[in-house]
Design an enzyme around this catalytic site. Sequence first.
Site, PDB file in Angstrom:
ATOM      1  N   GLY A  11       8.598   2.191  -1.585  1.00  0.00           N
ATOM      2  CA  GLY A  11       7.346   2.060  -0.828  1.00  0.00           C
ATOM      3  C   GLY A  11       7.573   2.291   0.657  1.00  0.00           C
ATOM      4  N   ASP A  32      11.590   0.481  -8.369  1.00  0.00           N
ATOM      5  CA  ASP A  32      10.167   0.718  -8.091  1.00  0.00           C
ATOM      6  C   ASP A  32       9.533   1.305  -9.345  1.00  0.00           C
ATOM      7  OD1 ASP A  32       7.664   1.764  -6.774  1.00  0.00           O
ATOM      8  OD2 ASP A  32       8.758   1.239  -4.962  1.00  0.00           O
ATOM      9  N   THR A  36       2.490   2.712  -6.364  1.00  0.00           N
ATOM     10  CA  THR A  36       2.054   3.060  -4.994  1.00  0.00           C
ATOM     11  C   THR A  36       3.214   3.613  -4.165  1.00  0.00           C
ATOM     12  OG1 THR A  36       2.349   0.778  -4.219  1.00  0.00           O
ATOM     13  CG2 THR A  36       0.142   1.395  -4.959  1.00  0.00           C
ATOM     14  N   SER A  75       4.836  -4.584  -4.464  1.00  0.00           N
ATOM     15  CA  SER A  75       3.421  -4.970  -4.593  1.00  0.00           C
ATOM     16  C   SER A  75       2.560  -3.876  -3.979  1.00  0.00           C
ATOM     17  CB  SER A  75       3.117  -6.276  -3.839  1.00  0.00           C
ATOM     18  OG  SER A  75       1.729  -6.562  -3.933  1.00  0.00           O
ATOM     19  N   ALA A 114       8.826 -10.821   0.522  1.00  0.00           N
ATOM     20  CA  ALA A 114       7.877 -10.187   1.440  1.00  0.00           C
ATOM     21  C   ALA A 114       6.516 -10.818   1.187  1.00  0.00           C
ATOM     22  CB  ALA A 114       7.821  -8.684   1.192  1.00  0.00           C
ATOM     23  N   TYR A 145      -4.664 -10.365  -4.112  1.00  0.00           N
ATOM     24  CA  TYR A 145      -3.458 -10.194  -3.285  1.00  0.00           C
ATOM     25  C   TYR A 145      -3.095 -11.509  -2.592  1.00  0.00           C
ATOM     26  CZ  TYR A 145      -0.342  -7.978   0.177  1.00  0.00           C
ATOM     27  OH  TYR A 145       0.735  -7.609   0.966  1.00  0.00           O
ATOM     28  N   LYS A 149       0.309 -13.690  -3.289  1.00  0.00           N
ATOM     29  CA  LYS A 149       1.317 -13.976  -2.261  1.00  0.00           C
ATOM     30  C   LYS A 149       1.471 -15.493  -2.080  1.00  0.00           C
ATOM     31  CE  LYS A 149       2.641  -9.796  -1.079  1.00  0.00           C
ATOM     32  NZ  LYS A 149       3.975  -9.329  -1.515  1.00  0.00           N
ATOM     33  N   ARG A 186      -5.517   2.235   4.544  1.00  0.00           N
ATOM     34  CA  ARG A 186      -5.531   1.254   5.625  1.00  0.00           C
ATOM     35  C   ARG A 186      -5.987   1.922   6.928  1.00  0.00           C
ATOM     36  NH1 ARG A 186      -0.058  -2.001   4.084  1.00  0.00           N
ATOM     37  NH2 ARG A 186       0.429   0.011   3.157  1.00  0.00           N
TER      38      ARG A 186
HETATM   39  N1  UDP Z   1     -10.762  -0.561   8.551  1.00  0.00           N
HETATM   40  C1  UDP Z   1     -11.780   0.250   9.016  1.00  0.00           C
HETATM   41  N2  UDP Z   1     -11.839   1.530   8.574  1.00  0.00           N
HETATM   42  C2  UDP Z   1     -10.955   2.058   7.704  1.00  0.00           C
HETATM   43  C3  UDP Z   1      -9.920   1.229   7.225  1.00  0.00           C
HETATM   44  C4  UDP Z   1      -9.855  -0.080   7.668  1.00  0.00           C
HETATM   45  O1  UDP Z   1     -12.621  -0.179   9.835  1.00  0.00           O
HETATM   46  O2  UDP Z   1     -11.094   3.249   7.361  1.00  0.00           O
HETATM   47  C5  UDP Z   1     -10.684  -1.944   9.044  1.00  0.00           C
HETATM   48  C6  UDP Z   1     -10.679  -3.007   7.949  1.00  0.00           C
HETATM   49  O3  UDP Z   1     -11.986  -3.359   7.593  1.00  0.00           O
HETATM   50  C7  UDP Z   1      -9.927  -4.126   8.623  1.00  0.00           C
HETATM   51  C8  UDP Z   1      -8.956  -3.412   9.561  1.00  0.00           C
HETATM   52  O4  UDP Z   1      -9.462  -2.096   9.712  1.00  0.00           O
HETATM   53  O5  UDP Z   1     -10.794  -4.914   9.388  1.00  0.00           O
HETATM   54  C9  UDP Z   1      -7.534  -3.339   9.018  1.00  0.00           C
HETATM   55  O6  UDP Z   1      -7.625  -2.893   7.690  1.00  0.00           O
HETATM   56  P1  UDP Z   1      -6.368  -2.446   6.850  1.00  0.00           P
HETATM   57  O7  UDP Z   1      -6.896  -1.907   5.567  1.00  0.00           O
HETATM   58  O8  UDP Z   1      -5.507  -1.567   7.672  1.00  0.00           O
HETATM   59  O9  UDP Z   1      -5.528  -3.757   6.586  1.00  0.00           O
HETATM   60  P2  UDP Z   1      -5.866  -5.313   6.447  1.00  0.00           P
HETATM   61  O10 UDP Z   1      -5.456  -5.878   7.734  1.00  0.00           O
HETATM   62  O11 UDP Z   1      -7.331  -5.512   6.205  1.00  0.00           O
HETATM   63  O12 UDP Z   1      -5.036  -5.738   5.304  1.00  0.00           O
END
Ligand code: UDP
Length: 311
Positions: A11, A32, A36, A75, A114, A145, A149, A186
């Site tokens: 990963g 792995d 993902t 994960s 982790a 999730y 954790k 993300r």
């Molecule tokens: N987010 C966003 N647009 C995207 C992807 C994520 O606005 O295309 C926002 C999401 O709602 C969160 C923050 O960015 O508030 C971080 O999201 P991420 O998925 O990176 O990780 P998280 O911290 O939520 O696990």
Amino acid sequence: MPRTLVTGGAGFLGSHLCEYLLRKDHEVVCMDNLITGSKDNIADIKSDKFQFVEHNVSEFINVKGALDYVLHFASPASPMDYLDFPIQTLKVGALGTHNALGLAKTKGAVFFLASSAEVYGDPLIHPQPEKYWGNVNPIGPRGVYDEAKRFAEAITMAYHRTHRLDTKISRIFNTYGPRMRINDGRAIPNFLRQALTGKDVTIYGEGSQTRSFCYISDLIEGIYRLLVSDQNAPVNLGSPDEMTVKEMADKILQATNSASRIAHTAAVEDDPKIRQPDITRAKKYLNWEPVVGLDKGLRATLKYFKEQLRT
Ligand code: UDP
């Protein structure tokens, strides 16, 4: 030479960790199931001290020979992934952690978990110190999730207390860098991909929610320091440099010189509104804090994303 198992070793975090451990003269077994993770992440590792085993650690783990360390990183970790794989996410946090602990116990190895900032849920204390118990919705979309954790931490401490296993727990906050998948889902990978391909940059909700982003090399250094420390209690690892999601989107538009526009879409259920680690413990016990600034980290990540989009 220490011999070390890294679950989730193909990963994003796992592959960087494998490389780091090889540099520290560990022999590394990387495990792995590639749901993902990707073999591309470990394709450049040429060492004869490195072995890849394709296996789902939610099933019994069999490793021949001695092991000094078991690092459990397997994960799904992107909210998009754990929505796609909710049961696998719960299983790897529960059954996978149990199997990895059992293996560490059999081998007399140090165990490293982790864990995640998600154990704090949508926090009511800010920044989050390790003594905060969190604010998690167990039946919400992120519950698979978060609770996995939290269970993983609980069973790790039970093995520590009951079996005297030497265990470490890192609570990892948002991390970014090369080898995040283009379609990881993300914030940083989404914004980079969208900005580089001229698509709208999607902000979920107002974009006033905050995160604190840590560059991968800093995180890996913190993980190693915790691994070789005497700390059995959880330690936050992440950057205290907090910003809103909107600020991050603007920063990426600027760094990519992109003409993409920002598009606000519906807010995500149970999305934590604020997040910043209190890293007092990491500073005190590991003498660790992030050193790579956001501009430098984003440049390196941008380079990787450009290469990925070219191929
Ligand atoms: N987010 C966003 N647009 C995207 C992807 C994520 O606005 O295309 C926002 C999401 O709602 C969160 C923050 O960015 O508030 C971080 O999201 P991420 O998925 O990176 O990780 P998280 O911290 O939520 O696990």
